[in-house]
Write an enzyme that holds these catalytic residues in place. Sequence first.
Site, PDB file in Angstrom:
ATOM      1  N   THR A  50     -35.573 -15.139 -29.446  1.00 30.40           N
ATOM      2  CA  THR A  50     -35.971 -16.423 -30.004  1.00 30.40           C
ATOM      3  C   THR A  50     -37.097 -17.058 -29.216  1.00 30.40           C
ATOM      4  O   THR A  50     -37.977 -17.702 -29.769  1.00 30.40           O
ATOM      5  CB  THR A  50     -34.751 -17.377 -29.984  1.00 30.40           C
ATOM      6  OG1 THR A  50     -33.723 -16.808 -30.782  1.00 30.40           O
ATOM      7  CG2 THR A  50     -35.117 -18.753 -30.508  1.00 30.40           C
ATOM      8  N   TYR A 138     -26.877  -6.447 -23.805  1.00 29.80           N
ATOM      9  CA  TYR A 138     -27.193  -6.968 -25.143  1.00 29.80           C
ATOM     10  C   TYR A 138     -27.476  -5.782 -26.061  1.00 29.80           C
ATOM     11  O   TYR A 138     -28.484  -5.102 -25.919  1.00 29.80           O
ATOM     12  CB  TYR A 138     -28.401  -7.889 -25.039  1.00 29.80           C
ATOM     13  CG  TYR A 138     -28.923  -8.458 -26.339  1.00 29.80           C
ATOM     14  CD1 TYR A 138     -28.139  -8.529 -27.481  1.00 29.80           C
ATOM     15  CD2 TYR A 138     -30.218  -8.956 -26.411  1.00 29.80           C
ATOM     16  CE1 TYR A 138     -28.633  -9.060 -28.657  1.00 29.80           C
ATOM     17  CE2 TYR A 138     -30.716  -9.497 -27.587  1.00 29.80           C
ATOM     18  CZ  TYR A 138     -29.925  -9.545 -28.709  1.00 29.80           C
ATOM     19  OH  TYR A 138     -30.408 -10.066 -29.877  1.00 29.80           O
ATOM     20  N   LYS A 167     -23.135  -8.757 -25.370  1.00 33.24           N
ATOM     21  CA  LYS A 167     -23.555  -9.488 -26.562  1.00 33.24           C
ATOM     22  C   LYS A 167     -23.799  -8.471 -27.659  1.00 33.24           C
ATOM     23  O   LYS A 167     -24.600  -7.544 -27.482  1.00 33.24           O
ATOM     24  CB  LYS A 167     -24.843 -10.271 -26.259  1.00 33.24           C
ATOM     25  CG  LYS A 167     -25.458 -10.991 -27.456  1.00 33.24           C
ATOM     26  CD  LYS A 167     -26.720 -11.742 -27.017  1.00 33.24           C
ATOM     27  CE  LYS A 167     -27.506 -12.297 -28.195  1.00 33.24           C
ATOM     28  NZ  LYS A 167     -28.810 -12.860 -27.744  1.00 33.24           N
TER      29      LYS A 167
END
Lengths: 304, 304, 304, 304
Positions: A50, A138, A167
């Site tokens: 992001t 992740y 994650k």
Amino acid sequence: MANPPLKGVISYPITPFDTVTGEVDLAALSRLTEDLVAAGSHAVAPLGSTGESAYLREDEWDAVCETTLQTVAKRVPTLVGVSHWSTEGTVRRARVAARNGATAIMVLPQVYWQLTEAELERHYAAVAAATDLPLMLYNNPGTSGVDLRPETVVALARKIPNLTMVKESSGDVARFRAIRELSDGALSVYNGNNPVALEAFRSGAVGWCTASPCLVPRWALELYAAATGGDDERADAILAELLPFLQFIVGYGLPRAIKAGLQIQDREAGYPRTPLLPLPDKETERLQEMLDHLSAHPLVDSTA
Amino acid sequence: MANPPLKGVISYPITPFDTVTGEVDLAALSRLTEDLVAAGSHAVAPLGSTGESAYLREDEWDAVCETTLQTVAKRVPTLVGVSHWSTEGTVRRARVAARNGATAIMVLPQVYWQLTEAELERHYAAVAAATDLPLMLYNNPGTSGVDLRPETVVALARKIPNLTMVKESSGDVARFRAIRELSDGALSVYNGNNPVALEAFRSGAVGWCTASPCLVPRWALELYAAATGGDDERADAILAELLPFLQFIVGYGLPRAIKAGLQIQDREAGYPRTPLLPLPDKETERLQEMLDHLSAHPLVDSTA
Amino acid sequence: MANPPLKGVISYPITPFDTVTGEVDLAALSRLTEDLVAAGSHAVAPLGSTGESAYLREDEWDAVCETTLQTVAKRVPTLVGVSHWSTEGTVRRARVAARNGATAIMVLPQVYWQLTEAELERHYAAVAAATDLPLMLYNNPGTSGVDLRPETVVALARKIPNLTMVKESSGDVARFRAIRELSDGALSVYNGNNPVALEAFRSGAVGWCTASPCLVPRWALELYAAATGGDDERADAILAELLPFLQFIVGYGLPRAIKAGLQIQDREAGYPRTPLLPLPDKETERLQEMLDHLSAHPLVDSTA
Amino acid sequence: MANPPLKGVISYPITPFDTVTGEVDLAALSRLTEDLVAAGSHAVAPLGSTGESAYLREDEWDAVCETTLQTVAKRVPTLVGVSHWSTEGTVRRARVAARNGATAIMVLPQVYWQLTEAELERHYAAVAAATDLPLMLYNNPGTSGVDLRPETVVALARKIPNLTMVKESSGDVARFRAIRELSDGALSVYNGNNPVALEAFRSGAVGWCTASPCLVPRWALELYAAATGGDDERADAILAELLPFLQFIVGYGLPRAIKAGLQIQDREAGYPRTPLLPLPDKETERLQEMLDHLSAHPLVDSTA
């Protein structure tokens, strides 16, 4: 899984760029970060996908890390995305994160040349050893180019003491449970896929990694409160209102959509860096309608 | 397809790192580059995947570009890999390449966030417009995360005047012909997949992008001479001897294998950067046997 | 794009299996199909991914096709998924569909061995030529193993007269518009990705391929009515309530989720065929809550 | 790893189709199978990807299985590829294989709908339980759509007693060693990627799954003999001559290339089934040259 250092709504700020110069706008970043903390985020996570970390120069990366963590000032935990193609680059970022007081780091198995099992292990071990921080692996095949299924993740974690968090963003919602069970609860699981937020909590995820609080923080927080407070009906109701927005920001790309939303809210964020282009006008209008709808909705007090 | 600026054997140097400090060893890079030119390479192409450009800092990238191009000194054309996630980063590298006198630039559609058709076009248009250099689109789904099939490549090229070359590494050997035909010959096609070198020439590729000349330059050059000179039998014979080596360096990864080979030949190159690990001992022994075999083979005069 | 043979809500039935024998339950299929027509579906589309066509024997496939089309009895158009690895198998299914009175056929570029451009074109041309039916190309990289970007789709369509429709499920919402524009409106575009249903209509999709009407038909129909009738506010409100359900059925897999929902509604459907397993109990409870919520909601009259 | 039921050169027959009718030509299949046994293959493996099993009807599949195994008549072990999207279909084929006297079965994790960890395990367990035969897991992400890394494979094998063999075709040559080590030698490893045949043996693979014996059986057998007999120099020399051919048949697709080769050798095989098209003329000429070269080469007695 004694007590993970992170849980709840983990807010991902975008990285604002100056509309004229295109440079990182640290003042706007600081304001956005302050907003995220003030709104009640349980943690702040700069420099994820992001945050357009892929499009930042290293000096910009460092400045974003420093500004965000100084603004948070340990009022809540922080999780810094330090992924880089090279181990050296990842270690460097991990140390910058540690030096700035990060609570934990997040590492994608970002592959340029495909890695052998030995190289993958060595990479994570080296990054983990570079600081004392707990490390979150992740898994996001769409971004990293490699899918680490639960067995592989758990096998890696067994060899690397501070790899204690995972994650999951593969899209397979059954993995939240699978990772916990395969690791006998030693691994804390986090969700990185916005639209399955409630599913993930109900499947045992302890945290939700999300950019949505940049625009509608109360909604994410209230969803978490209802989901963990046992108020299933309220959680469902909140999700129903929030989901079109979550689906929209994921569908059009988080940097494109969040930045358009911040402009709608008269907050500075600039445009995404090319090759990303701004959200087109027609889609921006729809986003405006969604935001209007959420801010006026009685279910969640947006001014809290 | 008037007269492409590049053809024949396009040699890809690795980027040497100092064994002790791990820093880029520019002196060793200059020696390697000189060797590639002296051996008769038709072009030199720094900063490809082979050059571990993904693992370099920007200042290192610039230094490698400058050193390589200064060493070549326009004796042969140069092709610089300038791919970066951001358009800005790609443009910056393209300009550094142009300033250092590059003949052409090569750009992978490197995606972090998936790009729309409009973003892909804008990215290539922006990079193409940043310099006067001809641009080679490099399709390699395994590395970039996106497969641009022939129609997409040709459609892009129609909109971008200096996109005149395509390097195909998707593994589909039928595409060499398909791209030429779909573009009515307007696009020159290059092969980036070592083991299909001869197939590619026979399917109309005008150049072979290869790191093999770092270790056995005469073999690649003689293969090209035989393939384009109509001596099919000799081309086949050369390929037969060369292919186990090509297969090996691709199978174990070019930076790992080429660097091991340079050490065998007592030339400085250091190790690949982590997360890549050096070629294991057992495989290094096999590489040594292959190199011994090729250097002693009567078919190609390795000392030419 | 004169007048596409299909538009609106295109309903995808699951294929019911007998709980005891595991065989296809044609009576239950007929009842489900009747329900879909009676509810007002604009078209019915048997033998898609939702219909577990991958897990059916050929005789079962034929029986499902025949039963569904006989039940529909041309009251609404039908779209039959005829994809198969072999051209021969696809042609055979296309002819069975035509013989049973299908309105159109849908073909995924299902690859076992990767196909060259020539093979891909020949495959579609052969299937298109086997019947007079209009053909819908279905792009779904996650299922087929190959991503046909808009330029490739449009190039194929230019060569194959009855390839007039495209179903896009790549997840890139910008492609709905891109395909229409690249084809100058000659191609009608359909959406196969439930959660972006409203986005797709607003981007010019003329139809929505969805299994949701198996459980909540009025919601899909009212969403379409609002979206095409210009009542944006109502469309948004409907989507808000419907989206958690759409997200859920996609996240857990359509056959798993739709069959669990049918059992909740006391309609026979049996379990998915292995390797698929039934939706777990906990998730089934959540689905029940969602269905209760939707059926009691004042926004859409579920009994219409 | 006491004593695996299969080792050495495991020959994969193509499935011949009649040139006129397009039907399976069982007589030609029987002759080809006999040739493979007579030439000294250590095992025969019908109905792999090479056998175009994806393009066969079920009755054809059964006939190919029966004819091949009857022709082999237990003179050497047999390995039957029984993969199918549905567990039921896979079990059915496994039982047909067992009934016809197969030595072992091979199962790809062929996914239409992505499978959860539980479904993957259940699928393998069900297939393994359906017969007494040892089972070989076949990892080939390019074909199956899912990559099972070594930890996942080893974890599966721990739960399924007769899953004792793994065929690796991911392209990562380091996995041969990784799987053996992770399983403490309990899993026997096989190579399914022709061009790395020698690498695989040197990394501990006990068998080579290859279609090359359809055309040049002595070369594969002599390569194996040299590799396992410790004659490294001879193994290298054989590989050098054989590799252009191996690279070629893989590059153009095994069914396309092997069938073209059989026609060159005046043996009936017909064409591949569409969507596959026959090898083009120009490539067929090159294949002819390669076959001429190998058959006349003094290194291996092709008439043995």
